[in-house]
Design a protein around this motif. Structure first.
Motif, PDB file in Angstrom:
ATOM      1  N   MET A   1      -0.138  16.476  60.808  1.00 46.02           N
ATOM      2  CA  MET A   1       0.969  17.358  61.150  1.00 46.02           C
ATOM      3  C   MET A   1       2.282  16.690  60.742  1.00 46.02           C
ATOM      4  O   MET A   1       2.483  15.501  60.991  1.00 46.02           O
ATOM      5  N   ARG A   2       3.150  17.460  60.116  1.00 46.01           N
ATOM      6  CA  ARG A   2       4.434  16.927  59.672  1.00 46.01           C
ATOM      7  C   ARG A   2       5.526  17.320  60.665  1.00 46.01           C
ATOM      8  O   ARG A   2       5.706  18.495  60.986  1.00 46.01           O
ATOM      9  N   LEU A   3       6.268  16.331  61.141  1.00 40.69           N
ATOM     10  CA  LEU A   3       7.357  16.534  62.086  1.00 40.69           C
ATOM     11  C   LEU A   3       8.605  15.835  61.567  1.00 40.69           C
ATOM     12  O   LEU A   3       8.546  15.050  60.611  1.00 40.69           O
ATOM     13  N   LEU A 153       7.174   6.692  67.060  1.00 40.90           N
ATOM     14  CA  LEU A 153       6.628   7.583  66.036  1.00 40.90           C
ATOM     15  C   LEU A 153       7.163   7.227  64.660  1.00 40.90           C
ATOM     16  O   LEU A 153       6.433   7.223  63.667  1.00 40.90           O
ATOM     17  N   LEU A 154       8.462   6.913  64.606  1.00 43.29           N
ATOM     18  CA  LEU A 154       9.098   6.577  63.334  1.00 43.29           C
ATOM     19  C   LEU A 154       8.474   5.336  62.721  1.00 43.29           C
ATOM     20  O   LEU A 154       8.176   5.297  61.520  1.00 43.29           O
ATOM     21  N   ALA A 155       8.272   4.316  63.537  1.00 44.13           N
ATOM     22  CA  ALA A 155       7.718   3.066  63.024  1.00 44.13           C
ATOM     23  C   ALA A 155       6.270   3.224  62.570  1.00 44.13           C
ATOM     24  O   ALA A 155       5.843   2.597  61.604  1.00 44.13           O
ATOM     25  N   ARG A 158       6.155   7.212  59.695  1.00 45.72           N
ATOM     26  CA  ARG A 158       7.145   7.751  58.753  1.00 45.72           C
ATOM     27  C   ARG A 158       6.548   7.861  57.357  1.00 45.72           C
ATOM     28  O   ARG A 158       5.898   6.937  56.864  1.00 45.72           O
ATOM     29  N   ARG A 159       6.798   9.021  56.732  1.00 52.27           N
ATOM     30  CA  ARG A 159       6.350   9.259  55.361  1.00 52.27           C
ATOM     31  C   ARG A 159       7.407  10.098  54.637  1.00 52.27           C
ATOM     32  O   ARG A 159       8.006  10.996  55.232  1.00 52.27           O
ATOM     33  N   GLY A 160       7.618   9.805  53.372  1.00 49.20           N
ATOM     34  CA  GLY A 160       8.472  10.676  52.562  1.00 49.20           C
ATOM     35  C   GLY A 160       9.964  10.427  52.764  1.00 49.20           C
ATOM     36  O   GLY A 160      10.396   9.331  53.126  1.00 49.20           O
ATOM     37  N   GLU A 161      10.732  11.494  52.554  1.00 57.37           N
ATOM     38  CA  GLU A 161      12.180  11.393  52.513  1.00 57.37           C
ATOM     39  C   GLU A 161      12.812  11.453  53.897  1.00 57.37           C
ATOM     40  O   GLU A 161      12.183  11.872  54.867  1.00 57.37           O
ATOM     41  N   PHE A 172      23.539  10.893  61.493  1.00 57.44           N
ATOM     42  CA  PHE A 172      22.129  10.941  61.860  1.00 57.44           C
ATOM     43  C   PHE A 172      21.269  10.784  60.610  1.00 57.44           C
ATOM     44  O   PHE A 172      21.704  11.093  59.492  1.00 57.44           O
ATOM     45  N   LEU A 173      20.061  10.323  60.827  1.00 60.22           N
ATOM     46  CA  LEU A 173      19.023  10.374  59.803  1.00 60.22           C
ATOM     47  C   LEU A 173      17.882  11.224  60.342  1.00 60.22           C
ATOM     48  O   LEU A 173      17.382  10.977  61.448  1.00 60.22           O
ATOM     49  N   HIS A 174      17.495  12.244  59.573  1.00 62.19           N
ATOM     50  CA  HIS A 174      16.343  13.074  59.913  1.00 62.19           C
ATOM     51  C   HIS A 174      15.175  12.582  59.065  1.00 62.19           C
ATOM     52  O   HIS A 174      15.122  12.815  57.855  1.00 62.19           O
ATOM     53  N   ALA A 175      14.255  11.893  59.705  1.00 61.78           N
ATOM     54  CA  ALA A 175      13.148  11.262  58.995  1.00 61.78           C
ATOM     55  C   ALA A 175      11.873  12.076  59.159  1.00 61.78           C
ATOM     56  O   ALA A 175      11.557  12.554  60.255  1.00 61.78           O
ATOM     57  N   THR A 176      11.123  12.223  58.083  1.00 59.36           N
ATOM     58  CA  THR A 176       9.851  12.949  58.110  1.00 59.36           C
ATOM     59  C   THR A 176       8.734  12.014  58.533  1.00 59.36           C
ATOM     60  O   THR A 176       8.610  10.904  58.020  1.00 59.36           O
ATOM     61  N   ILE A 177       7.939  12.461  59.492  1.00 58.16           N
ATOM     62  CA  ILE A 177       6.771  11.692  59.912  1.00 58.16           C
ATOM     63  C   ILE A 177       5.538  12.576  59.795  1.00 58.16           C
ATOM     64  O   ILE A 177       5.621  13.802  59.887  1.00 58.16           O
ATOM     65  N   GLU A 178       4.402  11.958  59.557  1.00 58.81           N
ATOM     66  CA  GLU A 178       3.127  12.671  59.480  1.00 58.81           C
ATOM     67  C   GLU A 178       2.196  12.116  60.545  1.00 58.81           C
ATOM     68  O   GLU A 178       1.690  10.996  60.417  1.00 58.81           O
ATOM     69  N   VAL A 179       1.987  12.904  61.594  1.00 54.38           N
ATOM     70  CA  VAL A 179       1.120  12.504  62.698  1.00 54.38           C
ATOM     71  C   VAL A 179      -0.290  13.017  62.409  1.00 54.38           C
ATOM     72  O   VAL A 179      -0.461  14.169  61.983  1.00 54.38           O
ATOM     73  N   PRO A 180      -1.313  12.194  62.597  1.00 54.80           N
ATOM     74  CA  PRO A 180      -2.687  12.669  62.346  1.00 54.80           C
ATOM     75  C   PRO A 180      -3.002  13.911  63.170  1.00 54.80           C
ATOM     76  O   PRO A 180      -2.639  14.004  64.348  1.00 54.80           O
TER      77      PRO A 180
END
Length: 384
Positions: A1-3, A153-155, A158-161, A172-180
């Motif tokens: 899942m991408r958040l 979660l970030l640590a 984190r994946r991608g841009e 702010f930084l909006h970071a993309t994360i991919e949770v299994p």
């Protein structure tokens, strides 16, 4: 899942100046690229890169990766515009709104968000700092902060841009994360959820989340905006600017709380969640002017999205059902009649005499449709 995880940057004044200059340069370059794309009718990333890459590097002082991201941002913006036009969301061909959108290049705000990849941005999680490229050079040691859950979660995921965002003078930084993905448990029934205005959400268990407080806050904000806009003074405009996102933040917080309670109850009881498919309701429904204000202030789509993603993280099944006649159908005998609703809150079946709160009755109908929809869809999957 991408958040998406939002972290707050804590730059020094000198770092903030460099970040601001970078956003302004990147968006000025994006405006230039958008004009080139519009004139040449060239909207593919590869083709547009050949026409604009060297130009914006030289003219705006952008590094190679930043220039690539500017071009990609322009292409993505045009792709979104063309999809919106194709879907008819800006009106039919020939209408004034559509002509306005088609007759000029896309524009970008001076401080619009700018994407960064790992070549332009690196994270030092132990020190809680980032190193980020700017037109003034690489800035190292910019502190960031966030909640413990977000930082964990970030640590880990984190994946991608990541997008650099400036909002109301804050960074702010909006970071993309991919949770299994968590496996979806086979539901033992469904918790029907009726979304509304008087009651934001009502479940088939009879739990009602009242919209009284939220509606009162929205009404107060509307009246305050109306009075301040009528004044037209500088102080009124400053106050409007300071308060412009306050209502949205309050509504989002209310929706988060309600969504969490619904998902937690469904997970505790081993059920799935059934929701109405309300896509396009604003275009379908015809209401009087006072009611239109309430409908267009209603953040039902946001609440539905919150429920869906929280349920996915919890492994709870979610199904969307046809909303037709859920408020007029008797959840006991199935009889449908407008006269079943003598008033806003009451449901009284004219066939079997069943009486219940109208929203609870609707939620039970949604739950029943969810069970049927789940059975049909998974019977088809098993047959395949």
């Amino acid at each position: 899942m991408r958040l998406v995880v939002q972290v707050k940057l804590l730059p020094t004044p000198e770092q903030a100046v460099a970040l601001d200059a970078t956003l302004r340069a990147a968006n000025a370059a994006a405006i230039r690229v958008a004009a080139l794309a519009f004139e040449a009718r060239c909207f593919r990333n590869y083709d547009l890169r050949k026409a604009a890459y060297e130009l914006i590097k030289a003219e705006f002082g952008l590094a190679a990766q930043a220039a690539q991201h500017v071009i990609k941002k322009v292409c993505d913006a045009y792709r979104t515009l063309h999809a919106t036009l194709a879907a008819g969301h800006l009106g039919k061909p020939g209408t004034a709104r559509r002509i306005k959108a088609e007759s000029k290049p896309i524009s970008f705000r001076p401080r619009a968000a700018q994407p960064y990849d790992d070549r332009c941005l690196s994270w030092q999680h132990h020190d809680r700092t980032v190193s980020i490229w700017t037109i003034a050079g690489r800035l190292r040691g910019i502190a960031f902060t966030g909640s413990d859950g977000q930082l964990a979660l970030l640590a880990a995921h984190r994946r991608g841009e990541s997008d650099l965002v400036c909002r109301d003078g804050l960074w702010f930084l909006h970071a993309t994360i991919e949770v299994p993905d968590r496996p979806v448990a086979v539901p033992d029934g469904f918790l029907g959820t009726d979304l509304g205005i008087a009651n934001i959400a009502t479940t088939s268990d009879g739990v009602r989340h009242s919209g009284k407080v939220l509606n009162a806050v929205q009404h107060r904000h509307r009246e305050l905006r109306r009075r301040l806009q009528a004044k037209k003074t500088k102080s009124a405009k400053r106050l409007l600017k300071r308060r412009r996102r306050k209502e949205a933040r309050f509504a989002a917080n209310v929706n988060h709380v309600i969504a969490k309670r619904i998902v937690t109850e469904a997970e505790r009881t081993g059920r799935g969640i059934a929701l109405e498919d309300l896509q396009g309701i604003r275009e379908r429904v015809r209401l009087r002017k006072p009611q239109r204000v309430a409908l267009h202030s209603w953040s039902f789509h946001q609440l539905g999205g919150f429920i869906a993603y929280k349920a996915a993280r919890a492994g709870v099944a979610v199904i969307f059902v046809d909303p037709s006649y859920t408020s007029q159908q008797c959840s006991r005998c199935g009889h449908i009649d407008k006269l079943n609703r003598p008033d806003q809150d009451t449901f009284l079946c004219t066939s079997c005499g069943f009486a219940e709160h109208a929203d609870v009755n609707a939620a039970r109908n949604i739950a029943a449709r969810g069970e049927v929809g789940w059975a049909v869809s998974h019977a088809a999957d098993d047959a395949a």
